[in-house]
Design an enzyme around this catalytic site. Sequence first.
Site, PDB file in Angstrom:
ATOM      1  N   ASP A  58      36.805 -13.818  34.726  1.00 26.08           N
ATOM      2  CA  ASP A  58      37.733 -13.252  35.702  1.00 26.08           C
ATOM      3  C   ASP A  58      37.806 -11.751  35.469  1.00 26.08           C
ATOM      4  OD1 ASP A  58      39.220 -13.362  33.312  1.00 26.08           O
ATOM      5  OD2 ASP A  58      41.076 -13.961  34.277  1.00 26.08           O
ATOM      6  N   PHE A  71      32.271  -7.416  34.617  1.00 33.75           N
ATOM      7  CA  PHE A  71      31.962  -6.597  33.445  1.00 33.75           C
ATOM      8  C   PHE A  71      31.935  -5.092  33.723  1.00 33.75           C
ATOM      9  CE2 PHE A  71      29.953 -10.715  32.354  1.00 33.75           C
ATOM     10  CZ  PHE A  71      30.663 -10.991  31.198  1.00 33.75           C
ATOM     11  N   HIS A 181      28.968 -15.063  24.377  1.00 35.94           N
ATOM     12  CA  HIS A 181      29.635 -14.040  25.187  1.00 35.94           C
ATOM     13  C   HIS A 181      29.571 -12.699  24.459  1.00 35.94           C
ATOM     14  CE1 HIS A 181      32.900 -12.023  27.397  1.00 35.94           C
ATOM     15  NE2 HIS A 181      32.659 -12.904  28.354  1.00 35.94           N
TER      16      HIS A 181
END
Length: 216
Positions: A58, A71, A181
């Site tokens: 999100d 990002f 991640h």
Amino acid sequence: MTPPAAWADLPFFRDAWPEVAAALAAEPRAWQPAPGNLFRALDLTPPEAVRVVILGQDPYPTGDRATGLAFSYPPGLRPTHSLRNILTELASDLGTPRANGDLTGWARQGVLLLNVLLSVPVGQPLGHRRLGWQRLADEVLASVATRPTAFLLWGRDAQAAAAPHLGAPGPPDHLVIRSPHPSGLSARRGFFGSRPFSRVNLWLEARGERPVDWTA
């Protein structure tokens, strides 16, 4: 908050968007990105232009950082956290340092910078996970996956969201790069050293396509 014309045939915009839009209009908390940037990823990268998908969770919940591109940071703002690690890996992978965290240039080259949730209350990560955005992300991924595409899936959430679309009936020649991640907690567990940018470009060139200029 006008839906993107190039994606307007997705059932989400007919069946679910009116309810989501009403919920956003009634939201008492400040939320972001700015309404005009809500569909920015889809506006900048229409379906026929998508060559690469980078899937986020999100928008940044910190005020004034969300741009509508997963990002990406606003121009002139020093990259921190996940974006700083992405640019560190980019410099290590390609040998070309980049300080600018505005990733608009990627989107204009066919890199779909899509968040699963397109909005967030300021200061409350995942605060809009019950609005119904997941359906839009699912439909976008289903559409994109009908033709060969490179997927950069950073973290378990991105991998889980894309998983239903990476088998049949999609073509078998996707490039799928799964890694941890790029957040500060997990970047050193396999994101650093994964070389996603050079691998995507090698795949594109092997298909006779132009590589992405990741410094743009």
